[in-house]
Motif scaffolding. Structure first.
Motif, PDB file in Angstrom:
ATOM      1  N   ALA A   1       0.856  -1.187   0.000  1.00 36.51           N
ATOM      2  CA  ALA A   1       0.000   0.000   0.000  1.00 36.51           C
ATOM      3  C   ALA A   1       0.886   1.229   0.000  1.00 36.51           C
ATOM      4  CB  ALA A   1      -0.895   0.004   1.232  1.00 36.51           C
ATOM      5  N   PRO A   2       0.403   2.323  -0.602  1.00 37.09           N
ATOM      6  CA  PRO A   2       1.193   3.550  -0.567  1.00 37.09           C
ATOM      7  C   PRO A   2       1.140   4.185   0.819  1.00 37.09           C
ATOM      8  CG  PRO A   2      -0.895   3.950  -1.669  1.00 37.09           C
ATOM      9  CD  PRO A   2      -0.828   2.476  -1.369  1.00 37.09           C
ATOM     10  N   ILE A   3       2.223   4.832   1.189  1.00 37.55           N
ATOM     11  CA  ILE A   3       2.339   5.494   2.491  1.00 37.55           C
ATOM     12  C   ILE A   3       3.363   6.617   2.340  1.00 37.55           C
ATOM     13  CG2 ILE A   3       4.169   3.991   3.422  1.00 37.55           C
ATOM     14  CD1 ILE A   3       2.408   3.924   6.050  1.00 37.55           C
ATOM     15  N   THR A   4       3.374   7.578   3.239  1.00 35.38           N
ATOM     16  CA  THR A   4       4.332   8.686   3.191  1.00 35.38           C
ATOM     17  C   THR A   4       5.506   8.386   4.111  1.00 35.38           C
ATOM     18  OG1 THR A   4       2.608  10.288   2.703  1.00 35.38           O
ATOM     19  CG2 THR A   4       4.645  11.158   3.610  1.00 35.38           C
ATOM     20  N   LEU A   5       6.718   8.584   3.600  1.00 37.14           N
ATOM     21  CA  LEU A   5       7.953   8.417   4.372  1.00 37.14           C
ATOM     22  C   LEU A   5       8.459   9.792   4.766  1.00 37.14           C
ATOM     23  CD1 LEU A   5      10.440   6.763   5.377  1.00 37.14           C
ATOM     24  CD2 LEU A   5      11.383   7.055   3.063  1.00 37.14           C
ATOM     25  N   LEU A   6       8.728   9.987   6.060  1.00 45.15           N
ATOM     26  CA  LEU A   6       9.297  11.235   6.551  1.00 45.15           C
ATOM     27  C   LEU A   6      10.801  11.068   6.689  1.00 45.15           C
ATOM     28  CD1 LEU A   6       6.692  12.056   9.344  1.00 45.15           C
ATOM     29  CD2 LEU A   6       6.726  12.853   6.981  1.00 45.15           C
ATOM     30  N   LEU A   7      11.556  11.920   6.032  1.00 42.58           N
ATOM     31  CA  LEU A   7      13.008  11.867   6.087  1.00 42.58           C
ATOM     32  C   LEU A   7      13.514  12.621   7.317  1.00 42.58           C
ATOM     33  CD1 LEU A   7      13.760  12.501   2.305  1.00 42.58           C
ATOM     34  CD2 LEU A   7      13.628  10.312   3.523  1.00 42.58           C
ATOM     35  N   PRO A   8      14.731  12.316   7.788  1.00 43.10           N
ATOM     36  CA  PRO A   8      15.265  12.984   8.983  1.00 43.10           C
ATOM     37  C   PRO A   8      15.319  14.506   8.873  1.00 43.10           C
ATOM     38  CG  PRO A   8      16.588  11.076   8.449  1.00 43.10           C
ATOM     39  CD  PRO A   8      15.617  11.261   7.314  1.00 43.10           C
TER      40      PRO A   8
ATOM     41  N   GLY B   1      13.067  16.399   7.583  1.00 41.64           N
ATOM     42  CA  GLY B   1      11.723  16.944   7.554  1.00 41.64           C
ATOM     43  C   GLY B   1      11.014  16.813   6.214  1.00 41.64           C
ATOM     44  N   GLN B   2      11.722  16.445   5.159  1.00 37.80           N
ATOM     45  CA  GLN B   2      11.070  16.248   3.866  1.00 37.80           C
ATOM     46  C   GLN B   2      10.200  14.993   3.916  1.00 37.80           C
ATOM     47  OE1 GLN B   2      13.489  16.931   0.222  1.00 37.80           O
ATOM     48  NE2 GLN B   2      15.189  16.907   1.681  1.00 37.80           N
ATOM     49  N   ALA B   3       9.211  14.956   3.052  1.00 33.44           N
ATOM     50  CA  ALA B   3       8.330  13.794   2.968  1.00 33.44           C
ATOM     51  C   ALA B   3       8.334  13.258   1.547  1.00 33.44           C
ATOM     52  CB  ALA B   3       6.915  14.178   3.377  1.00 33.44           C
ATOM     53  N   ILE B   4       8.370  11.949   1.432  1.00 36.77           N
ATOM     54  CA  ILE B   4       8.248  11.283   0.135  1.00 36.77           C
ATOM     55  C   ILE B   4       6.914  10.550   0.164  1.00 36.77           C
ATOM     56  CG2 ILE B   4       9.197   9.591  -1.462  1.00 36.77           C
ATOM     57  CD1 ILE B   4      11.922  10.047  -0.186  1.00 36.77           C
ATOM     58  N   GLU B   5       5.990  10.997  -0.673  1.00 37.36           N
ATOM     59  CA  GLU B   5       4.684  10.362  -0.715  1.00 37.36           C
ATOM     60  C   GLU B   5       4.688   9.160  -1.640  1.00 37.36           C
ATOM     61  OE1 GLU B   5       1.358  12.878  -1.329  1.00 37.36           O
ATOM     62  OE2 GLU B   5       1.970  14.277   0.243  1.00 37.36           O
ATOM     63  N   ARG B   6       3.851   8.225  -1.289  1.00 37.81           N
ATOM     64  CA  ARG B   6       3.612   7.042  -2.100  1.00 37.81           C
ATOM     65  C   ARG B   6       4.802   6.089  -2.214  1.00 37.81           C
ATOM     66  NH1 ARG B   6      -1.358   6.880  -3.592  1.00 37.81           N
ATOM     67  NH2 ARG B   6      -2.528   8.785  -3.759  1.00 37.81           N
TER      68      ARG B   6
ATOM     69  N   ALA C   1       7.592   3.403  12.998  1.00 32.11           N
ATOM     70  CA  ALA C   1       6.292   4.055  12.819  1.00 32.11           C
ATOM     71  C   ALA C   1       6.425   5.567  12.735  1.00 32.11           C
ATOM     72  CB  ALA C   1       5.349   3.686  13.974  1.00 32.11           C
ATOM     73  N   GLU C   2       7.356   6.144  13.481  1.00 34.00           N
ATOM     74  CA  GLU C   2       7.503   7.594  13.487  1.00 34.00           C
ATOM     75  C   GLU C   2       8.009   8.137  12.156  1.00 34.00           C
ATOM     76  OE1 GLU C   2       9.325   9.472  16.799  1.00 34.00           O
ATOM     77  OE2 GLU C   2       8.284   8.182  18.225  1.00 34.00           O
ATOM     78  N   GLN C   3       8.509   7.279  11.305  1.00 37.81           N
ATOM     79  CA  GLN C   3       8.998   7.711   9.998  1.00 37.81           C
ATOM     80  C   GLN C   3       7.942   7.589   8.911  1.00 37.81           C
ATOM     81  OE1 GLN C   3      12.385   5.043  10.959  1.00 37.81           O
ATOM     82  NE2 GLN C   3      13.545   6.506   9.737  1.00 37.81           N
ATOM     83  N   LEU C   4       6.734   7.149   9.272  1.00 34.85           N
ATOM     84  CA  LEU C   4       5.673   6.923   8.288  1.00 34.85           C
ATOM     85  C   LEU C   4       4.406   7.688   8.654  1.00 34.85           C
ATOM     86  CD1 LEU C   4       6.003   3.059   7.859  1.00 34.85           C
ATOM     87  CD2 LEU C   4       6.901   4.837   6.346  1.00 34.85           C
ATOM     88  N   ARG C   5       3.655   8.072   7.629  1.00 35.40           N
ATOM     89  CA  ARG C   5       2.341   8.676   7.796  1.00 35.40           C
ATOM     90  C   ARG C   5       1.410   8.045   6.763  1.00 35.40           C
ATOM     91  NH1 ARG C   5       4.679   9.771  11.519  1.00 35.40           N
ATOM     92  NH2 ARG C   5       5.051  11.749  12.543  1.00 35.40           N
ATOM     93  N   PRO C   6       0.240   7.575   7.217  1.00 36.83           N
ATOM     94  CA  PRO C   6      -0.715   7.002   6.271  1.00 36.83           C
ATOM     95  C   PRO C   6      -1.233   8.070   5.316  1.00 36.83           C
ATOM     96  CG  PRO C   6      -1.472   6.740   8.550  1.00 36.83           C
ATOM     97  CD  PRO C   6      -0.221   7.535   8.587  1.00 36.83           C
ATOM     98  N   LEU C   7      -1.641   7.667   4.140  1.00 39.89           N
ATOM     99  CA  LEU C   7      -2.272   8.565   3.176  1.00 39.89           C
ATOM    100  C   LEU C   7      -3.787   8.497   3.381  1.00 39.89           C
ATOM    101  CD1 LEU C   7      -0.202   7.637   0.000  1.00 39.89           C
ATOM    102  CD2 LEU C   7      -0.040   9.740   1.323  1.00 39.89           C
ATOM    103  N   ALA C   8      -4.442   9.630   3.277  1.00 38.65           N
ATOM    104  CA  ALA C   8      -5.897   9.685   3.446  1.00 38.65           C
ATOM    105  C   ALA C   8      -6.579   8.727   2.466  1.00 38.65           C
ATOM    106  CB  ALA C   8      -6.392  11.114   3.223  1.00 38.65           C
TER     107      ALA C   8
END
Length: 156
Positions: A8-15, A17-22, A64-71
């Motif tokens: 599944a796609p998810i957002t990765l948060l880089l150290p 502060g940038q985010a890579i979606e999907r 888990a702290e490095q990931l954010r679910p996509l709506a």
């Protein structure tokens, strides 16, 4: 590349502060320490044999702290592997498989794969080995030392 149909796609948060979606989330695994780790694949490009570029994927484990679910994305079908027992840690030593760089390892070392090494490093008062470069795994755990809930509901 891993099979996108079982992910599944998810957002990765880089150290920084940038985010890579999907990026792709493939599986969740709970370590003996209780920490949940998530296997992801980050889409990239690589140089193809004979020139040019082709799609590639960089796979790694994150917290888990490095990931954010996509709506709107259901993560419930992602395989989850909760811990089934807690192993008793030995005093020392662990050796990350294949990472001795030609240096002799102690005869007290026990070979571990990456996920087992992450589990060992997540335990309280564990020091990373300099012989096998296990310290290279520490940035993966840097963001996972709080009790943040995983980004999806994990079965009990």
């Amino acid at each position: 590349m891993s099979d996108p149909s079982s992910s599944a796609p998810i957002t990765l948060l880089l150290p920084d502060g940038q985010a890579i979606e999907r990026v792709r989330l493939y599986e969740r695994q709970q370590l003996d320490s209780g920490l949940w780790m998530y296997r992801i694949g980050v889409p990239l490009w690589q140089t193809a044999a004979g020139g040019g570029a082709e799609p590639a994927e960089y796979g790694t484990w994150v917290t888990a702290e490095q990931l954010r679910p996509l709506a709107g994305v259901d993560l419930g079908h992602i395989p989850a592997h909760p811990r089934t027992h807690t192993s008793t840690p030995t005093r020392w030593a662990w050796l990350l498989v294949g990472r001795t760089h030609g240096r002799p390892a102690t005869d007290r070392a026990h070979p571990l794969g990456t996920i087992q090494a992450l589990d060992a490093l997540a335990r309280h008062n564990t020091t990373a080995c300099t012989v096998c470069d296990a310290a290279a795994l520490l940035p993966i755990l840097t963001h996972g030392q709080t009790d943040a809930p995983p980004p999806a509901t994990d079965p009990s």
